[in-house]
Design a protein around this motif. Structure first.
Motif, short mmCIF file in Angstrom:
data_model
loop_
_atom_site.label_atom_id
_atom_site.label_comp_id
_atom_site.label_asym_id
_atom_site.label_seq_id
_atom_site.Cartn_x
_atom_site.Cartn_y
_atom_site.Cartn_z
N GLY A 1 0.78 -1.23 0.00
CA GLY A 1 0.00 0.00 0.00
C GLY A 1 0.82 1.28 0.00
O GLY A 1 0.26 2.36 -0.06
N ARG A 2 2.12 1.18 0.06
CA ARG A 2 2.98 2.35 0.03
C ARG A 2 3.73 2.38 -1.29
O ARG A 2 4.24 1.36 -1.75
N VAL A 3 3.82 3.57 -1.91
CA VAL A 3 4.54 3.71 -3.17
C VAL A 3 6.03 3.79 -2.88
O VAL A 3 6.48 4.63 -2.09
N LEU A 4 6.78 2.90 -3.50
CA LEU A 4 8.23 2.85 -3.32
C LEU A 4 8.89 3.16 -4.67
O LEU A 4 8.64 2.47 -5.66
N TRP A 5 9.67 4.25 -4.72
CA TRP A 5 10.44 4.55 -5.93
C TRP A 5 11.58 3.56 -6.01
O TRP A 5 12.25 3.30 -5.01
N VAL A 6 11.81 3.01 -7.21
CA VAL A 6 12.89 2.04 -7.42
C VAL A 6 13.90 2.65 -8.37
O VAL A 6 13.55 3.07 -9.49
N ALA A 7 15.15 2.69 -7.95
CA ALA A 7 16.23 3.27 -8.75
C ALA A 7 17.30 2.22 -9.02
O ALA A 7 17.45 1.26 -8.27
N ASP A 8 18.04 2.41 -10.09
CA ASP A 8 19.16 1.55 -10.45
C ASP A 8 20.38 2.05 -9.67
O ASP A 8 20.94 3.10 -9.98
N LEU A 9 20.80 1.32 -8.65
CA LEU A 9 21.91 1.75 -7.80
C LEU A 9 23.22 1.87 -8.59
O LEU A 9 23.98 2.81 -8.39
N GLY A 10 23.46 0.94 -9.51
CA GLY A 10 24.68 1.00 -10.32
C GLY A 10 24.77 2.29 -11.12
O GLY A 10 25.82 2.95 -11.14
N GLN A 11 23.70 2.65 -11.79
CA GLN A 11 23.72 3.90 -12.56
C GLN A 11 23.81 5.11 -11.65
O GLN A 11 24.47 6.09 -11.97
N PHE A 12 23.18 5.06 -10.50
CA PHE A 12 23.29 6.16 -9.54
C PHE A 12 24.75 6.36 -9.14
O PHE A 12 25.21 7.49 -9.00
N LEU A 13 25.48 5.25 -8.99
CA LEU A 13 26.88 5.33 -8.58
C LEU A 13 27.85 5.53 -9.75
O LEU A 13 29.05 5.53 -9.56
#
Length: 178
Positions: A78-90
Protein backbone atom coordinates in the motif's frame (compact mmCIF):
# COMPACT_ATOMS: atom_id res chain seq x y z
CA UNK A 1 17.28 -53.42 21.96
CA UNK A 2 18.95 -50.17 22.65
CA UNK A 3 22.69 -50.27 23.04
CA UNK A 4 25.10 -47.74 24.46
CA UNK A 5 25.89 -45.33 21.67
CA UNK A 6 28.88 -43.95 23.51
CA UNK A 7 27.32 -40.54 24.00
CA UNK A 8 26.99 -38.91 27.32
CA UNK A 9 24.41 -36.24 27.90
CA UNK A 10 27.02 -33.98 29.46
CA UNK A 11 29.17 -33.94 26.32
CA UNK A 12 26.11 -33.16 24.17
CA UNK A 13 25.00 -30.32 26.45
CA UNK A 14 28.57 -28.94 26.58
CA UNK A 15 28.73 -28.95 22.76
CA UNK A 16 25.32 -27.30 22.51
CA UNK A 17 26.31 -24.66 25.04
CA UNK A 18 29.53 -23.90 23.13
CA UNK A 19 27.64 -23.63 19.84
CA UNK A 20 25.07 -21.29 21.41
CA UNK A 21 27.82 -19.08 22.81
CA UNK A 22 29.37 -18.83 19.35
CA UNK A 23 26.01 -17.85 17.87
CA UNK A 24 25.33 -15.28 20.57
CA UNK A 25 28.68 -13.49 20.20
CA UNK A 26 29.17 -12.68 16.52
CA UNK A 27 32.15 -10.53 15.62
CA UNK A 28 31.49 -7.08 14.19
CA UNK A 29 28.22 -5.75 12.80
CA UNK A 30 25.71 -7.29 10.43
CA UNK A 31 25.89 -6.15 6.78
CA UNK A 32 24.18 -7.06 3.51
CA UNK A 33 26.59 -7.85 0.67
CA UNK A 34 25.56 -7.48 -2.97
CA UNK A 35 26.89 -7.03 -6.50
CA UNK A 36 26.35 -4.35 -9.09
CA UNK A 37 26.29 -5.01 -12.85
CA UNK A 38 30.04 -5.38 -13.43
CA UNK A 39 30.81 -7.48 -10.38
CA UNK A 40 31.64 -4.66 -7.99
CA UNK A 41 30.82 -5.95 -4.52
CA UNK A 42 29.32 -3.50 -2.04
CA UNK A 43 27.61 -3.61 1.35
CA UNK A 44 25.05 -1.76 3.44
CA UNK A 45 24.81 -1.89 7.19
CA UNK A 46 21.83 -4.02 8.18
CA UNK A 47 20.61 -1.06 10.27
CA UNK A 48 20.19 0.95 7.03
CA UNK A 49 17.96 -1.62 5.36
CA UNK A 50 14.20 -1.54 5.63
CA UNK A 51 13.61 -4.62 3.49
CA UNK A 52 15.15 -6.83 0.80
CA UNK A 53 12.83 -7.78 -2.06
CA UNK A 54 12.98 -9.81 -5.20
CA UNK A 55 10.20 -8.76 -7.56
CA UNK A 56 9.18 -9.54 -11.13
CA UNK A 57 9.92 -6.63 -13.49
CA UNK A 58 6.24 -6.28 -14.38
CA UNK A 59 5.46 -5.24 -10.77
CA UNK A 60 7.61 -2.13 -11.26
CA UNK A 61 5.55 0.55 -12.98
CA UNK A 62 7.70 2.68 -15.30
CA UNK A 63 7.18 6.43 -15.05
CA UNK A 64 7.52 8.23 -18.41
CA UNK A 65 9.81 11.23 -18.84
CA UNK A 66 11.91 10.55 -15.75
CA UNK A 67 15.60 10.01 -15.24
CA UNK A 68 17.19 6.75 -16.46
CA UNK A 69 18.21 6.25 -12.80
CA UNK A 70 14.58 5.42 -11.99
CA UNK A 71 13.10 2.11 -13.00
CA UNK A 72 9.68 3.18 -11.75
CA UNK A 73 7.47 2.65 -8.72
CA UNK A 74 6.45 -0.40 -6.77
CA UNK A 75 3.43 -0.93 -4.53
CA UNK A 76 4.88 -2.19 -1.26
CA UNK A 77 1.94 -3.11 0.99
CA UNK A 78 0.00 0.00 0.00
CA UNK A 79 2.98 2.35 0.03
CA UNK A 80 4.54 3.71 -3.17
CA UNK A 81 8.23 2.85 -3.32
CA UNK A 82 10.44 4.55 -5.93
CA UNK A 83 12.89 2.04 -7.42
CA UNK A 84 16.23 3.27 -8.75
CA UNK A 85 19.16 1.55 -10.45
CA UNK A 86 21.91 1.75 -7.80
CA UNK A 87 24.68 1.00 -10.32
CA UNK A 88 23.72 3.90 -12.56
CA UNK A 89 23.29 6.16 -9.54
CA UNK A 90 26.88 5.33 -8.58
CA UNK A 91 28.16 6.01 -12.10
CA UNK A 92 28.05 2.67 -13.92
CA UNK A 93 27.33 3.06 -17.60
CA UNK A 94 25.11 -0.01 -18.04
CA UNK A 95 21.71 -0.47 -16.45
CA UNK A 96 20.78 -3.32 -14.13
CA UNK A 97 19.44 -6.34 -16.03
CA UNK A 98 15.64 -6.17 -15.94
CA UNK A 99 15.18 -8.96 -18.49
CA UNK A 100 14.88 -11.77 -15.94
CA UNK A 101 12.32 -13.39 -13.69
CA UNK A 102 13.02 -11.22 -10.62
CA UNK A 103 15.00 -8.10 -9.78
CA UNK A 104 16.73 -7.88 -6.38
CA UNK A 105 15.83 -4.63 -4.61
CA UNK A 106 17.23 -3.25 -1.36
CA UNK A 107 14.86 -0.81 0.34
CA UNK A 108 16.96 1.64 2.38
CA UNK A 109 15.62 4.32 4.64
CA UNK A 110 16.58 7.47 6.47
CA UNK A 111 13.96 9.10 8.68
CA UNK A 112 10.75 9.08 6.58
CA UNK A 113 12.45 8.56 3.20
CA UNK A 114 12.51 5.06 1.69
CA UNK A 115 13.92 4.22 -1.74
CA UNK A 116 14.27 0.83 -3.42
CA UNK A 117 17.70 0.28 -4.98
CA UNK A 118 17.87 -2.35 -7.72
CA UNK A 119 21.09 -4.38 -7.80
CA UNK A 120 22.41 -7.24 -9.89
CA UNK A 121 22.71 -9.90 -7.18
CA UNK A 122 22.28 -10.22 -3.41
CA UNK A 123 25.11 -12.19 -1.78
CA UNK A 124 23.69 -12.37 1.72
CA UNK A 125 24.11 -11.16 5.29
CA UNK A 126 27.49 -11.29 6.98
CA UNK A 127 29.04 -10.12 10.24
CA UNK A 128 31.89 -7.76 9.39
CA UNK A 129 34.44 -6.12 11.66
CA UNK A 130 33.81 -2.36 11.51
CA UNK A 131 37.16 -1.75 13.20
CA UNK A 132 38.85 -3.08 10.04
CA UNK A 133 37.26 -0.49 7.73
CA UNK A 134 39.87 1.49 5.84
CA UNK A 135 39.69 4.82 4.05
CA UNK A 136 38.34 4.22 0.54
CA UNK A 137 40.69 3.82 -2.42
CA UNK A 138 37.87 4.42 -4.92
CA UNK A 139 39.17 6.26 -7.95
CA UNK A 140 35.88 7.46 -9.39
CA UNK A 141 34.40 10.66 -8.04
CA UNK A 142 30.90 9.35 -8.74
CA UNK A 143 31.06 6.76 -5.92
CA UNK A 144 33.36 8.47 -3.39
CA UNK A 145 30.70 10.73 -1.74
CA UNK A 146 28.57 7.66 -0.97
CA UNK A 147 31.24 5.51 0.73
CA UNK A 148 31.84 5.06 4.45
CA UNK A 149 34.98 3.02 3.81
CA UNK A 150 36.06 -0.41 2.62
CA UNK A 151 37.44 -3.75 3.69
CA UNK A 152 40.37 -5.36 1.90
CA UNK A 153 39.20 -8.88 0.99
CA UNK A 154 42.52 -10.27 -0.26
CA UNK A 155 46.03 -8.85 -0.21
CA UNK A 156 47.05 -10.57 -3.43
CA UNK A 157 43.88 -9.89 -5.39
CA UNK A 158 43.42 -6.31 -4.13
CA UNK A 159 39.68 -6.85 -4.01
CA UNK A 160 37.68 -4.51 -1.83
CA UNK A 161 34.26 -4.69 -0.26
CA UNK A 162 33.01 -1.12 -0.17
CA UNK A 163 30.56 0.01 2.51
CA UNK A 164 27.92 2.43 1.26
CA UNK A 165 26.34 5.22 3.30
CA UNK A 166 22.57 5.07 2.76
CA UNK A 167 22.08 8.54 4.25
CA UNK A 168 24.45 10.09 1.71
CA UNK A 169 22.64 8.25 -1.10
CA UNK A 170 19.15 9.28 0.03
CA UNK A 171 20.17 12.91 0.69
CA UNK A 172 22.11 13.28 -2.56
CA UNK A 173 21.53 16.21 -4.89
CA UNK A 174 21.45 13.70 -7.75
CA UNK A 175 17.80 13.02 -6.89
CA UNK A 176 16.94 16.66 -7.57
CA UNK A 177 17.77 16.11 -11.24
CA UNK A 178 15.43 13.13 -11.37
Amino acid sequence: MVGNLGLSTSSISEQSSTQLQELERPEGELHLRFYLTFGQELAFSAMAIREVLSVPPDRITPIPNTSPLLLGTLNLRGRVLWVADLGQFLGETFAVNTDRAEIPIIAVEDQETIVGLAVEQIVGMEWLDVEAIQQSTATTDSITPYLRGEWLLGDRTHQYLRLLDQKAILRSNRWAAV
